[in-house]
Design a protein around this motif. Structure first.
Motif, PDB file in Angstrom:
ATOM      1  N   LYS A   2      25.305  -6.373  46.049  1.00 48.24           N
ATOM      2  CA  LYS A   2      24.611  -6.442  47.304  1.00 48.24           C
ATOM      3  C   LYS A   2      24.808  -7.391  48.167  1.00 48.24           C
ATOM      4  O   LYS A   2      25.269  -8.547  47.903  1.00 48.24           O
ATOM      5  CB  LYS A   2      23.132  -6.947  46.682  1.00 48.24           C
ATOM      6  CG  LYS A   2      22.188  -5.974  45.633  1.00 48.24           C
ATOM      7  CD  LYS A   2      20.862  -6.440  45.400  1.00 48.24           C
ATOM      8  CE  LYS A   2      20.221  -5.459  44.560  1.00 48.24           C
ATOM      9  NZ  LYS A   2      18.901  -5.826  44.418  1.00 48.24           N
ATOM     10  N   GLU A  31      30.104   2.961  51.874  1.00 44.68           N
ATOM     11  CA  GLU A  31      30.760   4.347  51.329  1.00 44.68           C
ATOM     12  C   GLU A  31      31.284   3.925  50.053  1.00 44.68           C
ATOM     13  O   GLU A  31      31.739   4.850  49.059  1.00 44.68           O
ATOM     14  CB  GLU A  31      31.609   5.091  52.256  1.00 44.68           C
ATOM     15  CG  GLU A  31      30.900   5.572  53.276  1.00 44.68           C
ATOM     16  CD  GLU A  31      31.870   6.207  54.633  1.00 44.68           C
ATOM     17  OE1 GLU A  31      33.116   6.108  54.568  1.00 44.68           O
ATOM     18  OE2 GLU A  31      31.226   7.002  55.375  1.00 44.68           O
ATOM     19  N   LYS A  32      31.892   2.710  49.862  1.00 40.28           N
ATOM     20  CA  LYS A  32      32.515   2.100  48.664  1.00 40.28           C
ATOM     21  C   LYS A  32      31.497   1.480  47.721  1.00 40.28           C
ATOM     22  O   LYS A  32      31.946   1.362  46.562  1.00 40.28           O
ATOM     23  CB  LYS A  32      33.645   1.093  48.856  1.00 40.28           C
ATOM     24  CG  LYS A  32      34.570   1.687  50.103  1.00 40.28           C
ATOM     25  CD  LYS A  32      35.605   0.865  50.050  1.00 40.28           C
ATOM     26  CE  LYS A  32      36.609   0.828  48.807  1.00 40.28           C
ATOM     27  NZ  LYS A  32      37.151   2.285  48.755  1.00 40.28           N
ATOM     28  N   GLY A  33      30.181   2.001  47.910  1.00 40.34           N
ATOM     29  CA  GLY A  33      29.148   1.388  46.840  1.00 40.34           C
ATOM     30  C   GLY A  33      28.174   0.110  47.196  1.00 40.34           C
ATOM     31  O   GLY A  33      27.685  -0.014  46.607  1.00 40.34           O
ATOM     32  N   HIS A  34      28.543  -0.307  48.354  1.00 40.29           N
ATOM     33  CA  HIS A  34      28.067  -1.646  48.417  1.00 40.29           C
ATOM     34  C   HIS A  34      26.624  -1.514  49.056  1.00 40.29           C
ATOM     35  O   HIS A  34      26.382  -0.656  49.772  1.00 40.29           O
ATOM     36  CB  HIS A  34      28.853  -2.809  49.563  1.00 40.29           C
ATOM     37  CG  HIS A  34      29.988  -3.134  48.772  1.00 40.29           C
ATOM     38  ND1 HIS A  34      30.294  -4.155  47.831  1.00 40.29           N
ATOM     39  CD2 HIS A  34      31.357  -2.748  49.031  1.00 40.29           C
ATOM     40  CE1 HIS A  34      31.505  -4.339  47.676  1.00 40.29           C
ATOM     41  NE2 HIS A  34      32.276  -3.400  48.342  1.00 40.29           N
ATOM     42  N   ASP A  35      25.637  -2.217  48.700  1.00 40.37           N
ATOM     43  CA  ASP A  35      24.387  -2.084  48.914  1.00 40.37           C
ATOM     44  C   ASP A  35      24.053  -3.325  50.004  1.00 40.37           C
ATOM     45  O   ASP A  35      23.831  -4.431  49.607  1.00 40.37           O
ATOM     46  CB  ASP A  35      23.540  -2.481  47.788  1.00 40.37           C
ATOM     47  CG  ASP A  35      21.927  -2.356  48.054  1.00 40.37           C
ATOM     48  OD1 ASP A  35      21.568  -1.995  49.274  1.00 40.37           O
ATOM     49  OD2 ASP A  35      21.056  -2.382  47.166  1.00 40.37           O
ATOM     50  N   TRP A  57      22.949   4.083  55.878  1.00 40.71           N
ATOM     51  CA  TRP A  57      23.829   3.470  54.919  1.00 40.71           C
ATOM     52  C   TRP A  57      23.763   2.124  54.994  1.00 40.71           C
ATOM     53  O   TRP A  57      24.523   1.320  54.230  1.00 40.71           O
ATOM     54  CB  TRP A  57      25.395   3.736  55.479  1.00 40.71           C
ATOM     55  CG  TRP A  57      25.547   3.595  57.064  1.00 40.71           C
ATOM     56  CD1 TRP A  57      25.347   4.735  57.960  1.00 40.71           C
ATOM     57  CD2 TRP A  57      25.696   2.598  57.765  1.00 40.71           C
ATOM     58  NE1 TRP A  57      25.716   4.492  59.065  1.00 40.71           N
ATOM     59  CE2 TRP A  57      25.917   3.122  59.103  1.00 40.71           C
ATOM     60  CE3 TRP A  57      25.905   1.328  57.552  1.00 40.71           C
ATOM     61  CZ2 TRP A  57      26.277   2.387  60.191  1.00 40.71           C
ATOM     62  CZ3 TRP A  57      26.191   0.370  58.503  1.00 40.71           C
ATOM     63  CH2 TRP A  57      26.264   0.978  59.933  1.00 40.71           C
ATOM     64  N   ASP A 348      36.957  -4.659  50.357  1.00 39.39           N
ATOM     65  CA  ASP A 348      36.205  -4.427  48.971  1.00 39.39           C
ATOM     66  C   ASP A 348      37.058  -4.987  47.877  1.00 39.39           C
ATOM     67  O   ASP A 348      36.423  -5.596  46.849  1.00 39.39           O
ATOM     68  CB  ASP A 348      36.337  -3.087  48.858  1.00 39.39           C
ATOM     69  CG  ASP A 348      35.645  -2.580  47.539  1.00 39.39           C
ATOM     70  OD1 ASP A 348      34.593  -2.972  47.364  1.00 39.39           O
ATOM     71  OD2 ASP A 348      36.312  -2.114  46.786  1.00 39.39           O
ATOM     72  N   ARG A 352      35.800  -8.223  45.546  1.00 36.94           N
ATOM     73  CA  ARG A 352      35.813  -8.137  44.067  1.00 36.94           C
ATOM     74  C   ARG A 352      36.506  -9.238  43.516  1.00 36.94           C
ATOM     75  O   ARG A 352      36.058  -9.773  42.375  1.00 36.94           O
ATOM     76  CB  ARG A 352      36.015  -6.759  43.597  1.00 36.94           C
ATOM     77  CG  ARG A 352      35.184  -5.671  44.225  1.00 36.94           C
ATOM     78  CD  ARG A 352      35.515  -4.207  43.597  1.00 36.94           C
ATOM     79  NE  ARG A 352      34.983  -3.404  44.127  1.00 36.94           N
ATOM     80  CZ  ARG A 352      33.352  -2.955  44.070  1.00 36.94           C
ATOM     81  NH1 ARG A 352      32.835  -3.555  42.787  1.00 36.94           N
ATOM     82  NH2 ARG A 352      32.859  -2.031  44.485  1.00 36.94           N
TER      83      ARG A 352
END
Length: 363
Positions: A2, A31-35, A57, A348, A352
């Motif tokens: 998030k 698009e890489k899954g982040h909210d 998005w 990204d 991480r």
């Protein structure tokens, strides 16, 4: 993960040059899954001049320009894994930073994202007690949208744990070739708001060449130029909404990028317009700045001018055919190496790695 992102505006590019950058990068991160939730204040008439609807998005929260509303949205930072405070939000920036650092979880990755590093660093140099300078030891990472090694070194010297440039790029979904539009016909076009840090350079690189080439047509777009003295062969059209940027870029024989003085002096700071124009297949002429060869090849994918005379000479020698070839080579280059998908992959990985390291350190 998030992400709570506090910036100037995602919905409006009105007096907000960072809009394209935010949109392209945050869409690619989503698009890489982040909210992602983007928080923007209702200031400077931006909400009256929206040029996109709230996207699917990213959630967008618009808050009133009051202290109470600011504090309320800052409390939402406690729900995020990553909390981003951008530069130049435009309403109580220092208070916003203080509130976010106070509300973010201890293990959250706290980021200051600078979209105008030369201006910010100048403030830090002039004011040793600047709130951001005091806060840097509490911020896990500084990101900038340009600047290269000089900006990285400067931020580290002021106490930043680390600084990483994340350059502007192309979003092929929004900037791409379109049919020509007669509204934007010209030999050379320039689009940019009238700013103190840019005006003298616009005079030198655009207005003076136009006055020396009376048989050529020039097009000026952007806010604030209505009372500027210009030659008869320059047509001024005012603010150009983002929906028309592709046509503005591709219709003239060439388009001109003029960096603000601080960006040009610092180098390694390609404006969003560089990639917007290249994505549309436009022939771009840019003022010279250090590092341009890392993004486009001078003479092959972009034309570089060191002064107004260079601009005049380039326009005098340029043909529609050669301009199209330069524009197409630039488009292929940015599609391969300089999309927001490229940038988001690097961001990204960085997010991480940094968040993982912080959580390990806290255990």
């Amino acid at each position: 993960m998030k992400i709570a992102f506090y910036g100037s505006s995602l919905l409006s590019a009105y007096w907000n040059g960072a809009a394209t950058y935010y949109r392209g990068l945050l869409r690619a991160l989503a698009e890489k899954g982040h909210d992602i939730t983007f928080y923007e204040p209702d200031v400077y008439d931006r909400q009256k001049n929206r040029d996109i609807d709230p996207p699917d998005w990213c959630r967008v929260v618009v808050y009133e320009g009051t202290i109470e509303a600011l504090k309320a949205v800052c409390r939402k930072a406690a729900d995020a894994d990553i909390v981003v405070k951008a530069s130049g939000v435009g309403f109580e920036d220092d208070l916003l930073l203080e509130q976010l650092l106070g509300n973010a979880r201890p293990r959250a990755l706290k980021i200051f994202w600078d979209v105008d590093a030369p201006a910010t660093l100048a403030e830090l140099r002039d004011n040793p007690d600047h709130p951001l300078r005091r806060a840097l030891p509490r911020i896990g990472l500084v990101l900038t949208y340009g600047g290269g090694d000089p900006v990285v070194s400067a931020y580290r010297s002021f106490g930043a744990a680390d600084c990483v440039p994340v350059y502007n790029a192309l979003d092929p979904q929004t900037h791409h070739p379109v049919p020509l539009d007669s509204r934007f016909s010209a030999d050379l076009a320039f689009l940019g708001n009238r700013l103190p840090d840019r005006e003298a350079r616009v005079e030198h690189f655009f207005l003076e060449p136009a006055s020396h080439l009376p048989d050529r047509t020039f097009l000026l777009g952007g806010s604030g130029w209505q009372d500027k003295l210009i030659s008869p062969n320059i047509r001024y059209i005012g603010h150009v909404p983002t929906r028309d940027h592709n046509a503005f870029n591709v219709t003239p024989m060439a388009v001109l990028n003029i960096s603000r003085a601080s960006m040009a002096e610092n180098g390694f700071s390609p404006a969003t317009r560089v990639f917007e124009a290249a994505g549309a297949g436009a022939c771009l002429i840019t003022d010279h700045w250090e590092g341009i060869e890392h993004f486009l090849a001078p003479g092959k994918e972009v034309l570089v001018a060191r002064d107004g005379q260079d601009v005049a000479d380039l326009i005098a020698d340029l043909s529609r055919h050669s301009a199209r070839e330069i524009g197409e080579r630039a488009r292929q280059r940015v599609l391969t190496e300089h999309t927001y998908t490229n940038r988001a992959e690097a961001v990204d990985r960085l997010f991480r790695a940094r968040l993982g390291a912080q959580m390990e350190a806290a255990e």
